[in-house]
Scaffold this active site. Structure first.
Site, PDB file in Angstrom:
ATOM      1  CG  ASP A  63      -4.091  -2.292   0.681  1.00 21.55           C
ATOM      2  OD1 ASP A  63      -3.148  -2.932   1.349  1.00 21.55           O
ATOM      3  OD2 ASP A  63      -4.295  -1.075   0.736  1.00 21.55           O
ATOM      4  CB  SER A 101      -0.902  -0.154   1.207  1.00 21.75           C
ATOM      5  OG  SER A 101      -1.978   0.794   0.963  1.00 21.75           O
TER       6      SER A 101
END
Length: 341
Positions: free
Chosen positions: A194, A42
């Site tokens: 993610d 991320s």
């Protein structure tokens, strides 16, 4: 001048990743530190790739500039804000760190509609920003650093690592794809979310595919809290922190157990056993400062807020270097003992 080599593991956490910006900037300023590889998920992946891109085109100074360019592009400036330049301090950070009313409205929308409904064309400003700033073709061909970018395979729920020589814009976007805000990123017919869900950040590639004996983990989430959360917001915040810390806690426990077994014998015969015997773990975090921030503040991209996080990252890194540089290559400055209880 004595030089020491590290690998870096960068945790994700939205705009809180500006803390890592400060950490990296300070490490890059210290020419005693060499970097072999970086893993990230991320926001950690964004920092890793920005640094690697800048390093490829301009060495240390290029890396510092690329990180600054990225975070300044993320920042939202408020010229008519009532907040002063020193509005964000350790004492009032929790009060001022909430996202804008517009972001709060968007979050309310995500409680009732999926991004496939409210954002059918998958508009993502981050895509254009990264495409303009990162030369992925040159990165793949020339980058001297080993990159390990984490994403979560939607179908199996397992970790997928993208490495330097294969890295594309979509792979980087996949690492930061929150399913409540964006469509899953499709790569070679497979969907990804993610990377923080499965590795935040991944440690094992730094152990298995790098030579450096020292891993520096940059943490954005508080691992421990006093008391039991009771309000709805506090419970949600703590659940989110636990979720994003679960993977790295599991990896650290596995390393602690494996290292204990590797050190019990008089001799180390295998490559992995030798690596574990001489592996050192370090960590830079700011429990007091970051512990005041809520989950929602990770969506706050106010320029002053990002600068406050950057400043805190720089300060914590300077303090860590003063106290622990001598330990690099000699011993861990982060205790794995807690994971052996």
């Amino acid at each position: 001048m004595q030089k020491k080599t590290l690998t870096l593991a960068l945790q994700g956490g939205g705009s809180h990743g500006a803390f890592t910006w400060g950490v990296l900037e300070r490490l890059l300023e210290d020419e005693r530190i060499e970097i072999e590889g970086i893993s990230g998920a991320s926001a950690g992946a964004m920092n890793a790739v920005a640094l690697a891109h800048g390093w490829t085109i301009g060495g240390r100074e290029g890396a510092r500039q690329a990180l600054q360019d990225f975070w300044e592009s993320v920042a939202v400036k408020k010229p008519f804000s009532l907040q002063s330049e020193d509005a964000y301090t350790a004492e009032n950070i929790a009060t001022h760190a909430q996202p804008s009313p517009g972001i709060n409205a968007l979050l309310s929308l995500t409680r009732f509609f999926s991004p496939y409904q409210w954002n059918p064309f998958d508009i993502n400003p981050l895509r254009d920003m990264l495409a303009a700033q990162i030369d992925f073709e040159r990165l793949r061909a020339e980058c001297p650093l080993k990159l390990f970018i984490a994403a979560t395979h939607v179908g199996s729920g397992t970790l997928k690592l993208f490495r330097t020589r294969q890295l594309t814009l979509d792979m980087l976007l996949a690492s930061a794809c929150l399913p409540s805000l964006h469509h899953a990123v499709e790569i070679n017919g497979e969907a990804y979310w993610d990377g923080g869900f499965t590795a935040n950040p991944p440690l094992f590639p730094l152990l298995h595919q790098c030579q450096a004996r020292d891993i520096m983990v940059v943490l954005l989430h508080s691992a421990r809290h006093a008391g039991v959360p009771q309000s709805v917001n506090d419970i949600h915040t703590r659940l989110t922190e636990i979720g994003f810390n679960a993977a790295i806690s599991t990896e650290l426990q596995a390393i602690a157990l494996a290292q204990r077994e590797a050190r019990r014998g008089l001799f180390a015969f295998g490559h992995l056993e030798r690596r574990l015997r001489h592996l050192h773990i370090h960590s830079i975090a700011s429990r007091d400062f970051m512990g005041q921030l809520t989950t929602l503040s990770r969506l706050n991209t106010d320029a002053l807020f990002l600068q406050a996080l950057r400043s805190e990252g720089r300060q914590q890194t300077s303090r860590w270097l003063d106290e622990n540089f001598k330990h690099i290559g000699a011993r861990s400055s982060f205790s794995l003992a807690r994971f052996l209880r």
